[in-house]
Scaffold this motif. Sequence first.
Motif, PDB file in Angstrom:
ATOM      1  N   GLY A  89       0.832  -1.208   0.000  1.00 52.70           N
ATOM      2  CA  GLY A  89       0.000   0.000   0.000  1.00 52.70           C
ATOM      3  C   GLY A  89       0.863   1.252   0.000  1.00 52.70           C
ATOM      4  N   ALA A  90       1.933   1.218   0.794  1.00 51.12           N
ATOM      5  CA  ALA A  90       2.783   2.411   0.903  1.00 51.12           C
ATOM      6  C   ALA A  90       3.437   2.724  -0.443  1.00 51.12           C
ATOM      7  CB  ALA A  90       3.836   2.192   1.977  1.00 51.12           C
ATOM      8  N   ILE A  91       3.918   1.671  -1.125  1.00 58.80           N
ATOM      9  CA  ILE A  91       4.595   1.909  -2.408  1.00 58.80           C
ATOM     10  C   ILE A  91       3.602   2.446  -3.439  1.00 58.80           C
ATOM     11  CG2 ILE A  91       5.767   0.765  -4.320  1.00 58.80           C
ATOM     12  CD1 ILE A  91       7.006  -1.121  -2.207  1.00 58.80           C
ATOM     13  N   VAL A  92       2.387   1.840  -3.452  1.00 55.71           N
ATOM     14  CA  VAL A  92       1.364   2.327  -4.386  1.00 55.71           C
ATOM     15  C   VAL A  92       1.047   3.790  -4.075  1.00 55.71           C
ATOM     16  CG1 VAL A  92      -1.036   2.087  -5.085  1.00 55.71           C
ATOM     17  CG2 VAL A  92       0.396   0.069  -4.872  1.00 55.71           C
TER      18      VAL A  92
ATOM     19  N   GLY B  99      -4.077   4.072  -1.073  1.00 53.26           N
ATOM     20  CA  GLY B  99      -2.866   3.300  -0.829  1.00 53.26           C
ATOM     21  C   GLY B  99      -2.453   3.407   0.625  1.00 53.26           C
ATOM     22  N   SER B 100      -2.595   4.596   1.179  1.00 55.99           N
ATOM     23  CA  SER B 100      -2.194   4.784   2.579  1.00 55.99           C
ATOM     24  C   SER B 100      -3.119   3.999   3.504  1.00 55.99           C
ATOM     25  CB  SER B 100      -2.183   6.255   2.925  1.00 55.99           C
ATOM     26  OG  SER B 100      -3.337   6.626   3.616  1.00 55.99           O
TER      27      SER B 100
ATOM     28  N   ARG C 216       0.516   1.446 -11.705  1.00 55.82           N
ATOM     29  CA  ARG C 216      -0.474   0.424 -12.092  1.00 55.82           C
ATOM     30  C   ARG C 216      -0.804  -0.472 -10.909  1.00 55.82           C
ATOM     31  NH1 ARG C 216       0.114  -2.150 -17.856  1.00 55.82           N
ATOM     32  NH2 ARG C 216      -1.944  -2.742 -17.110  1.00 55.82           N
ATOM     33  N   ASP C 217      -0.747   0.066  -9.708  1.00 56.16           N
ATOM     34  CA  ASP C 217      -1.033  -0.692  -8.490  1.00 56.16           C
ATOM     35  C   ASP C 217      -0.150  -1.930  -8.379  1.00 56.16           C
ATOM     36  OD1 ASP C 217      -3.379   0.848  -7.502  1.00 56.16           O
ATOM     37  OD2 ASP C 217      -4.130   0.238  -9.459  1.00 56.16           O
ATOM     38  N   LEU C 218       1.135  -1.769  -8.693  1.00 57.34           N
ATOM     39  CA  LEU C 218       2.078  -2.890  -8.638  1.00 57.34           C
ATOM     40  C   LEU C 218       1.542  -4.091  -9.416  1.00 57.34           C
ATOM     41  CD1 LEU C 218       3.462  -2.728  -4.999  1.00 57.34           C
ATOM     42  CD2 LEU C 218       4.539  -1.994  -7.099  1.00 57.34           C
ATOM     43  N   LEU C 219       0.909  -3.803 -10.547  1.00 59.80           N
ATOM     44  CA  LEU C 219       0.460  -4.840 -11.488  1.00 59.80           C
ATOM     45  C   LEU C 219      -0.547  -5.808 -10.864  1.00 59.80           C
ATOM     46  CD1 LEU C 219       3.891  -5.657 -13.128  1.00 59.80           C
ATOM     47  CD2 LEU C 219       2.253  -3.929 -13.783  1.00 59.80           C
TER      48      LEU C 219
END
Lengths: 99, 638
Positions: B293-296, B309-310, B557-560
Motif C-alpha cells: 500500500g505504501a509503495i502504491v 494506498g495509505s 499500475r497498483d504494482l500490477l
Amino acid sequence: MNPVNYLYLAALLFTIGGAGVMIRRNAIIVFMCVELMLNACNLAFVTFARLHDNLDGQIFAFFTMVVAAAEVVVGLAIIVTFFRSRHSASVDDASLMKL
Amino acid sequence: MDHLIGALVGAPLLGAGILLTGGRRLDRIGHWIGCLLAAVSFAIGVLLFADMLGKSGAARTMTSHLFSWVPVASFQANVSFQLDQLSMTFVLLITGVGTLIHIYSVGYMEYDERRRQFFGYLNLFLAAMLLLVLADNYLLLYVGWEGVGLASYLLIGFWQHKPSAATAAKKAFIVNRVGDMGLSIAVMVMFTTFGTFTFGPVLAHATSASQAKLTGIGLLLLLGACGKSAQVPLQSWLGDAMEGPTPVSALIHAATMVTAGVYLITRSGAIFNAAPTAQLAVTVVGAVTLLFGAIVGCAKDDIKKALAGSTMSQIGYMILAAGLGPIGYVFAIMHLVTHGFFKAGLFLGAGSVMHGMNDEVDMRKYGGLRTYMPITYVTFGLGYLAIIGFPGLSGYWSKDKIIEAAFAKGGTDGWILGGVALLGAGITAFYMTRVMLMTFFGDKRWGREAAQEPGGVAQPQPHPHEAPKTMTIPMIILAFGSVFAGGLFSINSSFLHWLQPVTGHTEGHLPVSAAVIQAATLVVLAIGLGLAWRQYGRQAVPAVAPRGSLLTRAARRDLLQDDFNHVALVKPGEYLTRGLVYLDHSLVDGAVNGTAASVGGLSGRLRRLQNGYVRSYAVSMFGGAALLVAATLLMRGV
C-alpha cells in the motif's frame, strides 16, 4: 377317394390366388384372386371337417362366405368409385398413400 | 439498559428503511433524517458507554437476546447482541465518525438529485457495520459482514451512470465474495468442531480443537479479513472503490468496512493464539500489505488513490499487530481508532479540495491551495501530521506501539517484522508529505491549460473556495480527534486497561530499549520527510507526470495487481470455461445429437417401405404370414 387330395387342391388354389394378388395390376382380377384364396380356405375347412368327423369346419365355412359377401360389396364399391375418378382400374395408380 | 443495544442497530436501519421506501416526498428533508438517525445511534452509544464506565470487571459485558432465528435441533442461530469493551470501541467509532460523515455529505452531495437515496445507503452501511460488531455469534456477524458488502457495492457504484463506477462496484463486490467464501467456510468448520457459533463457547473451547482444524479456521478467517480489509492478495478492489463519492471513501476507509477484518481477527483472538501458523500468516499478510500500500501510495497522482494506498498500508499495520497475538491486539484496535479519525479527516479534506476544484483529482493540477482553503489546509495538515506519526499526535502513539510490538515478537521474525514496520513509517512520511506538498504548497498549477488551449471551448476556470459549514465542521471535529485521541488513550495506558479484559495483553520483551526504537522511528520519519521535500518541495512539480523508474511505473499500475489477477485468475478461468463449453458441445451434445440423428436416419430408411403400392404391401403380408407359419412349424417340430 382320399380326402387329402382336396387339401392339395385347396393349397393349389390358395397359391394361385396369392400369386394373382401379388402379381396382377387390375383391381378386379386382384379382387377375384382374393375370393379364390377365401374359397381355397373354405375347401380346406370342409375337408378337415370331413377328416375329423365334426361340423366345426363346415360352420366356419359359412362364416367365411358371409364375410366374403360383405367384403365384395365394400370392395366393389371402392373399385367402382376409384374407376370413376381415375378412369383406371390399376392398383398401381392408387399409390397416393405414401410418405 | 441492555435492551438499548438493539436500538443501536435499529436506528440507522430504520433510517435506511424510511429513506429507501419513502419516495420523492422525502427529498427535501431526507438527508436530515439520515443524519438524525445516525446521531441517535451515536447518542445511544454514548449512553451505553457511560453506563459501561459505571460498572467494572465482567459486569461490563452486556448481552441482549432479541429472538431465536433458526432453532433446528442442535443448530441454534440467535439474533442476540453482545456489547463488551471491544464492541463499544467500534460502536463509538462507527457511529461517531459515521455521523460526522453524514453531516459532511449534506454539503458534499447538495447538488445530487439522488441525495435521499445516498443517505439511505449510508444508513444501511452503518446498520450493517453495527450488526457486525455487535453480534454475539459468528452467523449473525456474517449477516452484518454481507450487509457491509452490499452497502459498499451500492455506494461505490452510486454514480452508476459512469461505467467506471459501475465496474468498480462490481469489482469490489466480487473480490469481497472471495473473502466471504473463506469466512462462511470458517463458520461452518467452527460449527462442526464446536457445535455452536456463539463467541463465548467457541473462544473458550478454542484450545480443545485439533491443531489442524484451528489452523484451517484461522487461515479461512484471514481470507475473510483479507477480502473486507483489502489486504494482499484481495486488495485490488480498494483503489477502484475511489469511484464512489468521497464521503463513501471516508466511510469505507475510516469507520466501516476495512476495519471489519481487524475486528474479526481481534475478536477471534483465542483461535489465533492457539494456531501459531495462522498467526504467522496474519503477520506476513499485514507486513506485505503495509509495504504494498505504501509503495502504491507513493506513485499515485490521484489524491484519493494516494490516500487509498495509505489506508491499505495502515490497515496492514493493524493486521500485523493483530497477528502478533496478545502483545498486539490492543494496539491494533488503538491504531484503528486513531486511524479512523485522521483518515476520515484526510478523505473529507480531499473531498473539500475536489469540491473547490471542479472535482479535479489529479494532484499535479493542484498546488498552492493553502491560501484559498485555510480550514481545509489546517485540518488536512493536522491529519497529515497524525498519520505520519509526528510526535505528540494520535498516529505517533498508536503506530509507535505497533512498531515496538513487532520488534517485541522476538527472534528473527521480530527483527524482520519490526524492520518492515519501521520502513513503512518512513514511506508513509514520504507519500503523505508528497500529497501535502503537491496539494497545498508550491505554485498553483491549475487554470493554465484553459488559457493555453487555442480556440478551444473555454473550460470553466476552477475557483478554489472553502467548503460550506456542513463540510468544514466535521473536518474540524475530526482534526481534534487526530490531534488528541492518541494522547488521551495513552495517558496512564487508559486504552490498554479498557480493552485488556476482552483481548488480553502481555508485555513483549524488546530486543533493544524502547527509546532506541522511538528514536529510529523519528529518524526514518525525518528521512521520508526530507526526501519528499527534496523532490516535491524544493523543485517545482511537473504538471505532466514524468516517466519514472520501473518501480514507479509499476506502482502507478497498483504494482500490477490487476495484471497479475488477469494472468493468474481470469485467463485460466476463461480457458477452463472454454474447455468446459467444448466438452459440452462435443461430448454431451454429441451423444444426444448422435442418438437423435441415428434414430432419424433409421426411420428415413424404414420410410421407404411405405411406397404406396398395394402389391408390395401384399408381398410383405405374405412374407410375414409365411414367416409365422414357418416359425410355428419349427416350434412344433422341436
